[in-house]
Design an enzyme around this catalytic site. Structure first.
Site, PDB file in Angstrom:
ATOM      1  N   CYS A 102     -10.368  -8.349   1.419  1.00 28.46           N
ATOM      2  CA  CYS A 102     -10.051 -10.144   1.471  1.00 28.46           C
ATOM      3  C   CYS A 102     -10.589 -10.679   2.810  1.00 28.46           C
ATOM      4  O   CYS A 102     -11.064 -11.785   2.701  1.00 28.46           O
ATOM      5  CB  CYS A 102      -8.513 -10.512   1.281  1.00 28.46           C
TER       6      CYS A 102
ATOM      7  N   GLN B  16       1.032  -1.375  -0.122  1.00 23.13           N
ATOM      8  CA  GLN B  16      -0.079   0.208  -0.450  1.00 23.13           C
ATOM      9  C   GLN B  16       1.140   1.370   0.153  1.00 23.13           C
ATOM     10  O   GLN B  16       0.262   1.873   0.394  1.00 23.13           O
ATOM     11  CB  GLN B  16      -1.007   0.290   0.843  1.00 23.13           C
TER      12      GLN B  16
ATOM     13  N   SER C  62       3.280  -5.361  -5.036  1.00 25.21           N
ATOM     14  CA  SER C  62       1.793  -5.974  -5.869  1.00 25.21           C
ATOM     15  C   SER C  62       1.222  -4.638  -6.497  1.00 25.21           C
ATOM     16  O   SER C  62       1.178  -3.696  -6.761  1.00 25.21           O
ATOM     17  CB  SER C  62       0.380  -6.290  -4.932  1.00 25.21           C
ATOM     18  N   ALA C  63       1.047  -5.037  -8.799  1.00 27.43           N
ATOM     19  CA  ALA C  63       0.119  -4.557  -9.530  1.00 27.43           C
ATOM     20  C   ALA C  63      -0.932  -4.136  -9.450  1.00 27.43           C
ATOM     21  O   ALA C  63      -1.099  -3.002  -9.533  1.00 27.43           O
ATOM     22  CB  ALA C  63       0.980  -5.083 -11.048  1.00 27.43           C
ATOM     23  N   HIS C  64      -1.634  -4.376  -9.284  1.00 25.85           N
ATOM     24  CA  HIS C  64      -3.119  -4.175  -8.951  1.00 25.85           C
ATOM     25  C   HIS C  64      -3.059  -3.008  -7.858  1.00 25.85           C
ATOM     26  O   HIS C  64      -4.232  -2.578  -8.048  1.00 25.85           O
ATOM     27  CB  HIS C  64      -3.899  -5.392  -8.929  1.00 25.85           C
TER      28      HIS C  64
ATOM     29  N   THR D 148       5.992 -20.583 -15.462  1.00 27.01           N
ATOM     30  CA  THR D 148       5.797 -20.067 -16.872  1.00 27.01           C
ATOM     31  C   THR D 148       5.563 -18.074 -16.263  1.00 27.01           C
ATOM     32  O   THR D 148       4.879 -18.416 -15.813  1.00 27.01           O
ATOM     33  CB  THR D 148       5.052 -20.723 -18.210  1.00 27.01           C
TER      34      THR D 148
END
Ligand code: PMP
Length: 402
Positions: free
Chosen positions: A333, A187, A207-209, A245
């Site tokens: 969450c 954050q 985190s990207a989002h 991957t």
């Protein structure tokens, strides 16, 4: 006509920036190669991943081989904690002591609690002070001879309070240079300096989002030479630390999103913080019996967390949602459960005092007009809910009167 929607839940997730999306698109269909393949399709994907690694490393002032791409901050936090403990066990063959706080995100808290329950570690959980900030002295006092790891979030996801990471980093290194210091900066990345050297951290999760990038991708900064083990088996991707991957489009999106922050941070922070202060003042002035949770000063520019007495937070959320105002009671969450927020309990609030809490998190496109509308809707909803709860209390009293 589509209904007006006001999104005030940017701590849960942010919309992907159009420029970021544009850069990602070719890697889904056109340049779809596996970054581990040796043919030119694979090599093109690999080059895109390495460009993103450079963008992420630059933001954190890290080296390229210190950035490990993951599926998000949950995985980064798991890899940081479990990876360090696993590597320590392998080398030392004894039980280490880990320090964290009581108001971490569940992906840190549950990881540490589970390892403690499985008798793999000894753990100490430090409470924040009433204002939602951890004291450096409390961490210092918790250090024992077998302490090997300290994990502390940079900005709390529910109440937005900012932790003194660089002071703790300095204190730890002065106390015992062998202790590994990890911060969950999920954050913080959008708003605060995340130069790992200045922070004095060995590990950092993101985190990207949360930064206008895609969901399902993140990174872990792990200082070169750190004793850390992989926690999932398979291929040798990501310096042998993260099998699977490589998510090329996601990683390209992460690189693009993080490279945009540097140019815009100061301007966006000032604009968002001004609106945040306007929102806090307006709520506290216009809605009686409302209170801000957490420090007003040591706070993320985009976070407002307020408590309305005699109101049920979930009912308030539903009413706001019907009016097109999207907010949250705690972290996304954990919402869905009616148990009191562990963060608000950690501040010393009683369970009944935590219920009427509302988290409003602003974004770079939030406007004053949206804030005005949101406050109008919140005020009306709080009034209605208080009337209902007043009637319920009165009926209960009348029905139980002898
Ligand atoms: N840590 C913090 C502080 C967060 O706010 C979140 C997201 N709510 C996470 C970790 C988990 O991130 P992700 O969704 O990328 O797994």
């Amino acid at each position: 006509m589509t209904k007006k929607t006001i999104y005030l839940d940017h701590a849960a997730t942010t919309p992907i920036d159009k420029k970021v999306l544009k850069e990602m698109i070719p890697y889904f269909s056109q340049n779809f190669g596996n970054a581990s393949s040796l043919h030119s399709f694979g090599q093109e994907a690999d080059q895109a991943v390495e460009k993103a690694r450079m963008q992420v490393a630059k933001y954190f002032n890290a080296n390229l081989n210190e950035i490990i791409f993951t599926s998000g901050a949950t995985e980064s936090n798991n890899l940081a904690i479990k990876g360090v403990v696993k590597a320590y066990y392998k080398k030392e063959k004894k039980k280490p002591h880990v320090i964290t706080t009581t108001f971490e995100h569940h992906c840190v808290l549950e990881t540490v609690k589970k390892m403690e329950k499985e008798n793999l570690i000894e753990a100490t959980f430090i409470n924040p002070k009433k204002d939602g900030v951890i004291s450096v002295a409390d961490i210092k006092n918790a250090i024992k001879s077998n302490t090997i790891f300290v994990s502390m979030m940079y900005v709390n996801n529910e109440i937005g309070t900012v932790q003194p990471i660089s002071e703790i980093g300095k204190m730890i290194k002065k106390n015992n240079a062998k202790i590994i210091f990890h911060t969950d900066a999920t954050q913080a990345v959008n708003y605060f300096d995340c130069n790992v050297e200045k922070l004095g951290v060995d590990l950092l999760s993101m985190s990207a989002h949360k930064i206008y990038g895609p969901k399902g991708v993140g990174a872990l900064y792990a200082k070169f030479g750190l004793n850390i083990a992989k926690i999932q088996d398979g291929g040798a991707q990501e310096f042998g630390l993260r099998a699977g991957t490589i998510n090329t489009p996601g990683i390209v999106g992460l690189g693009s999103a993080i490279s945009m922050i540097n140019d815009q941070r100061t301007k966006n922070n000032m604009q968002i913080q001004k609106l945040r202060d306007y929102l806090i003042a307006k709520i506290l002035k216009e809605i009686p019996d409302s209170r801000l949770n957490g420090s007003k000063i040591k706070r993320s520019p985009n976070n407002v967390n307020v408590n309305f007495s005699r109101v049920e937070g979930e009912s308030l959320l539903m009413m706001l949602s019907q009016e097109g105002v999207f907010a949250s009671t705690g972290s996304a969450c954990s919402s869905g459960s009616l148990s009191p927020s562990h963060v608000l309990l950690a501040l010393g609030l009683k369970p009944e005092e935590t219920h009427g809490s509302l988290r409003l998190t602003l974004g770079k496109n939030t406007t004053k007009k949206e804030i005005d509308y949101a406050v109008k809707v919140i005020k009306g909803s709080v009034e209605k809910l208080r009337k209902v709860s007043g009637n319920v209390l009165r009926d209960f009293y009348l029905n139980n009167k002898k």
